[in-house]
Design a protein around this motif. Structure first.
Motif, PDB file in Angstrom:
ATOM      1  N   UNK A  34       0.748  -1.172  -0.039  1.00  0.00           N
ATOM      2  CA  UNK A  34      -0.107  -0.059   0.195  1.00  0.00           C
ATOM      3  C   UNK A  34       0.777   1.330   0.155  1.00  0.00           C
ATOM      4  N   UNK A  35       2.063   1.146   0.151  1.00  0.00           N
ATOM      5  CA  UNK A  35       2.828   2.398   0.004  1.00  0.00           C
ATOM      6  C   UNK A  35       2.647   2.870  -1.520  1.00  0.00           C
ATOM      7  N   UNK A  36       2.478   4.300  -1.454  1.00  0.00           N
ATOM      8  CA  UNK A  36       2.138   4.872  -2.524  1.00  0.00           C
ATOM      9  C   UNK A  36       3.506   5.165  -3.465  1.00  0.00           C
ATOM     10  N   UNK A  37       3.542   5.279  -4.755  1.00  0.00           N
ATOM     11  CA  UNK A  37       4.706   5.374  -5.427  1.00  0.00           C
ATOM     12  C   UNK A  37       4.864   7.104  -5.235  1.00  0.00           C
ATOM     13  N   UNK A  38       6.318   7.416  -4.982  1.00  0.00           N
ATOM     14  CA  UNK A  38       6.581   8.883  -4.488  1.00  0.00           C
ATOM     15  C   UNK A  38       6.706   9.055  -3.123  1.00  0.00           C
ATOM     16  N   UNK A  39       5.866   8.227  -2.298  1.00  0.00           N
ATOM     17  CA  UNK A  39       5.800   8.236  -0.889  1.00  0.00           C
ATOM     18  C   UNK A  39       7.180   7.657  -0.193  1.00  0.00           C
ATOM     19  N   UNK A  40       7.737   8.624   0.593  1.00  0.00           N
ATOM     20  CA  UNK A  40       9.085   8.087   1.064  1.00  0.00           C
ATOM     21  C   UNK A  40       8.638   6.664   2.212  1.00  0.00           C
ATOM     22  N   UNK A  41       9.249   5.538   2.026  1.00  0.00           N
ATOM     23  CA  UNK A  41       8.984   4.425   3.211  1.00  0.00           C
ATOM     24  C   UNK A  41       9.125   4.939   4.524  1.00  0.00           C
ATOM     25  N   UNK A  42       9.907   5.976   4.929  1.00  0.00           N
ATOM     26  CA  UNK A  42      10.185   6.196   6.056  1.00  0.00           C
ATOM     27  C   UNK A  42       8.805   7.181   6.762  1.00  0.00           C
ATOM     28  N   UNK A  43       8.138   7.524   5.903  1.00  0.00           N
ATOM     29  CA  UNK A  43       6.756   8.036   6.389  1.00  0.00           C
ATOM     30  C   UNK A  43       5.939   6.986   7.198  1.00  0.00           C
ATOM     31  N   UNK A  44       6.078   5.711   6.742  1.00  0.00           N
ATOM     32  CA  UNK A  44       5.305   4.724   7.560  1.00  0.00           C
ATOM     33  C   UNK A  44       5.716   4.461   8.816  1.00  0.00           C
ATOM     34  N   UNK A  45       6.872   5.055   9.203  1.00  0.00           N
ATOM     35  CA  UNK A  45       7.203   4.744  10.558  1.00  0.00           C
ATOM     36  C   UNK A  45       6.289   5.528  11.622  1.00  0.00           C
ATOM     37  N   UNK A  46       5.983   6.631  11.015  1.00  0.00           N
ATOM     38  CA  UNK A  46       4.812   7.433  11.855  1.00  0.00           C
ATOM     39  C   UNK A  46       3.300   6.955  11.466  1.00  0.00           C
ATOM     40  N   UNK A  47       3.102   6.869  10.200  1.00  0.00           N
ATOM     41  CA  UNK A  47       1.692   6.521   9.994  1.00  0.00           C
ATOM     42  C   UNK A  47       1.331   5.014   9.955  1.00  0.00           C
ATOM     43  N   UNK A  48       2.262   4.109   9.721  1.00  0.00           N
ATOM     44  CA  UNK A  48       1.787   2.584   9.878  1.00  0.00           C
ATOM     45  C   UNK A  48       3.065   1.876  10.409  1.00  0.00           C
ATOM     46  N   UNK A  49       3.305   2.108  11.749  1.00  0.00           N
ATOM     47  CA  UNK A  49       4.405   1.433  12.536  1.00  0.00           C
ATOM     48  C   UNK A  49       4.116   0.018  12.571  1.00  0.00           C
ATOM     49  N   UNK A  50       2.635  -0.287  12.660  1.00  0.00           N
ATOM     50  CA  UNK A  50       2.358  -1.740  12.573  1.00  0.00           C
ATOM     51  C   UNK A  50       2.626  -2.444  11.387  1.00  0.00           C
ATOM     52  N   UNK A  51       2.438  -1.884  10.206  1.00  0.00           N
ATOM     53  CA  UNK A  51       2.839  -2.577   8.777  1.00  0.00           C
ATOM     54  C   UNK A  51       4.449  -2.670   8.848  1.00  0.00           C
ATOM     55  N   UNK A  52       5.188  -1.783   9.308  1.00  0.00           N
ATOM     56  CA  UNK A  52       6.668  -1.727   9.181  1.00  0.00           C
ATOM     57  C   UNK A  52       7.216  -2.951  10.080  1.00  0.00           C
ATOM     58  N   UNK A  53       6.540  -2.965  11.400  1.00  0.00           N
ATOM     59  CA  UNK A  53       6.965  -4.219  12.242  1.00  0.00           C
ATOM     60  C   UNK A  53       6.171  -5.406  11.577  1.00  0.00           C
ATOM     61  N   UNK A  54       5.119  -5.619  10.952  1.00  0.00           N
ATOM     62  CA  UNK A  54       4.671  -6.675  10.424  1.00  0.00           C
ATOM     63  C   UNK A  54       5.723  -7.435   9.286  1.00  0.00           C
ATOM     64  N   UNK A  55       6.371  -6.469   8.516  1.00  0.00           N
ATOM     65  CA  UNK A  55       7.250  -6.654   7.589  1.00  0.00           C
ATOM     66  C   UNK A  55       8.555  -7.539   8.312  1.00  0.00           C
ATOM     67  N   UNK A  56       9.102  -6.722   9.200  1.00  0.00           N
ATOM     68  CA  UNK A  56      10.163  -7.235  10.008  1.00  0.00           C
ATOM     69  C   UNK A  56       9.775  -8.604  10.504  1.00  0.00           C
ATOM     70  N   UNK A  57       8.736  -8.719  10.990  1.00  0.00           N
ATOM     71  CA  UNK A  57       8.339  -9.986  11.843  1.00  0.00           C
ATOM     72  C   UNK A  57       8.132 -11.083  10.713  1.00  0.00           C
ATOM     73  N   UNK A  58       7.668 -10.915   9.492  1.00  0.00           N
ATOM     74  CA  UNK A  58       7.421 -12.000   8.519  1.00  0.00           C
ATOM     75  C   UNK A  58       8.985 -12.275   8.109  1.00  0.00           C
ATOM     76  N   UNK A  59      10.173 -11.460   8.045  1.00  0.00           N
ATOM     77  CA  UNK A  59      11.337 -12.114   7.934  1.00  0.00           C
ATOM     78  C   UNK A  59      11.735 -12.704   9.137  1.00  0.00           C
ATOM     79  N   UNK A  60      11.663 -12.515  10.269  1.00  0.00           N
ATOM     80  CA  UNK A  60      11.938 -13.190  11.390  1.00  0.00           C
ATOM     81  C   UNK A  60      11.353 -14.523  11.387  1.00  0.00           C
TER      82      UNK A  60
END
Ligand SMILES: [Zn+2]
Length: 345
Positions: A34-60
C-alpha cells in the motif's frame, strides 16, 4: 573488527554460525502493501508502524538472523524531498526501536542492522555535496539509529567510494560494527566504475567489519561480485544481498522475475562461494527468504564446484563428491607424496 572490550552481538553471532541469513527487500515489500509511489517508506514509521513491524516480523519468521531498519532514505538529504528533514533523529530512532522490539521478542538472537542508503547527491569536486556535510548528514542519521538500539550500521547501495568513505567515517563515531554493501549495476562495476576486487581492498583499508554487494542487476550478476570479492582473499565476512531476479513493468507495477527455486539456488551458491551473510534485495519477499533458509539448512555446504555440477546434472555419489571436493583422505595422502601408498604396503 570494532573496538571495545566485549564481543558485539554481530561478532558473537558470526562466531556461532557458519553463515547468517539476512532479510529481503524493505521498499518493494512496503509498496506491495500500500505504500504509494513517490511516498517515502520512512513516512510509514509514523503512519503505519504496525505494517513496518509486520514486515520485519515476517522476515524473522522466515528465518532471518539479521534484518534492516526501514531507514534507507533516512539522511536529511533524502528526507528533505518529503519535507521530513527536521525529523532525522526521531525517525531513525523510531525505526530502530520498532525493529528492536521485533528482534527482542523473537526468542532467539536476531540482529537489527541500521540501514543507511546514499544521500542521492554527488560529492565535490564532481558534485555539490561537500565531504564534511556528507559525514555530518550520515552521522545525524546514525546517531538516531544507535539511540534506538541497532546492533550494527548497514551502509548499502552505495556506488561512489568517496560517499562510502564519508558514511564509514560517520559510523566510526559510534561504538557499533559497520557493514557496507555497494551496488554493482554497470556491467559488473558500480555506477562510478569500481570493481568488486577494488571494493575488497577499500573494505580492508576502511576497516569495515563486513562488506559485499546488494541490489544491482539480478542474482547472477551479484554472484559475479561475490566471486570478485573472494578472488581478493578477504579477511572479513562477505555479504551477498541480491535482487530477486530482473525487474520489469507489468500493468503499471514493477515485477521481479526471481522464483523461490532461483533464490534458493543463489543462496547455496553464494555460501559455497564464501559469502557469510546472505539475503535478498529488491523484490525478495518473506517466502523467498523462507525457501533460502530451508535450502541452506538442508544442504551440507559442499564445495562450490560440486554444488554447481550437482545443480546442473544431479547428485554425485558420496565417494565422487568427496574426491571432487578434495576431501578424500587416501587421495589427500597420495597428494602429499606417496604416504598413502606406503601405509597400504
Ligand atoms: Zn535493491
Amino acid at each position: 573488527m570494532s573496538e571495545g572490550l566485549s564481543a558485539t552481538g554481530f561478532e558473537a553471532l558470526l562466531g556461532e554460525k557458519s553463515f547468517l541469513l539476512a532479510d529481503g527487500a524493505t521498499g518493494t515489500n512496503l509498496f506491495a502493501i500500500g505504500l504509494e509511489s513517490g511516498e517515502a517508506p520512512e513516512t510509514w514509521l509514523l503512519e503505519h508502524p504496525d505494517r513496518v513491524q509486520a514486515l520485519h516480523q515476517s522476515f524473522v519468521e522466515a528465518g532471518s538472523d539479521l534484518f534492516l531498519t526501514n531507514t534507507f532514505g533516512g539522511t536529511q538529504h533524502r528526507l528533505q524531498l518529503h519535507g521530513l528533514d527536521d525529523q532525522v533523529g526521531s525517525l531513525n530512532r523510531r525505526a530502530a526501536q520498532l525493529a528492536r522490539e521485533v528482534a527482542d521478542k523473537s526468542g532467539r538472537r536476531v540482529l537489527v542492522a541500521g540501514s543507511v542508503g546514499p544521500t542521492g547527491e554527488i560529492l565535490a569536486p564532481l558534485g555539490k555535496l561537500e565531504r564534511a556535510d556528507a559525514v555530518a548528514s550520515f552521522a545525524e542519521q546514525i546517531e538516531g539509529l544507535v539511540e534506538g538500539g541497532i546492533d550494527l550500521v548497514w551502509i548499502e547501495t552505495i556506488s561512489a567510494p568517496d560517499e562510502l568513505e564519508a558514511a564509514v567515517e560517520a559510523a566510526r563515531g559510534f561504538d557499533v560494527p559497520v557493514c557496507a554493501t555497494m551496488s554493482f549495476d554497470s556491467a559488473g562495476r558500480t555506477m562510478m566504475g569500481l570493481t568488486p576486487r577494488a571494493f575488497a581492498g577499500l573494505a580492508a583499508d576502511f576497516g569495515i567489519d563486513g562488506f559485499g554487494a546488494n541490489c544491482g542487476v539480478g542474482a547472477s550478476d551479484l554472484m559475479s561480485s561475490v566471486l570478485g570479492f573472494m578472488d581478493a582473499r578477504p579477511n572479513r565476512p562477505v555479504i551477498a544481498k541480491a535482487n530477486c531476479g530482473i525487474p520489469s513493468y507489468e500493468d503499471g507495477q514493477i515485477v521481479y522475475s526471481g522464483t523461490v527455486e532461483q533464490m534458493s539456488a543463489y543462496a547455496l551458491l553464494a555460501r559455497a562461494a564464501g559469502a557469510r551473510i546472505i539475503g535478498g534485495c529488491c523484490g525478495t519477499k518473506p517466502e523467498h527468504i523462507a525457501a533460502m533458509r530451508q535450502a541452506l539448512d538442508a544442504n551440507d555446504n559442499p564445495d562450490f564446484r560440486v554444488l554447481a555440477i550437482e545443480m546442473a546434472l544431479g547428485q554425485m555419489s558420496e565417494g565422487a563428491r568427496r574426491i571432487a571436493a578434495g576431501q578424500d583422505e587416501l587421495q589427500a595422502s597420495f597428494r602429499r607424496g606417496g604416504g598413502g601408498r606406503r601405509r597400504r604396503g
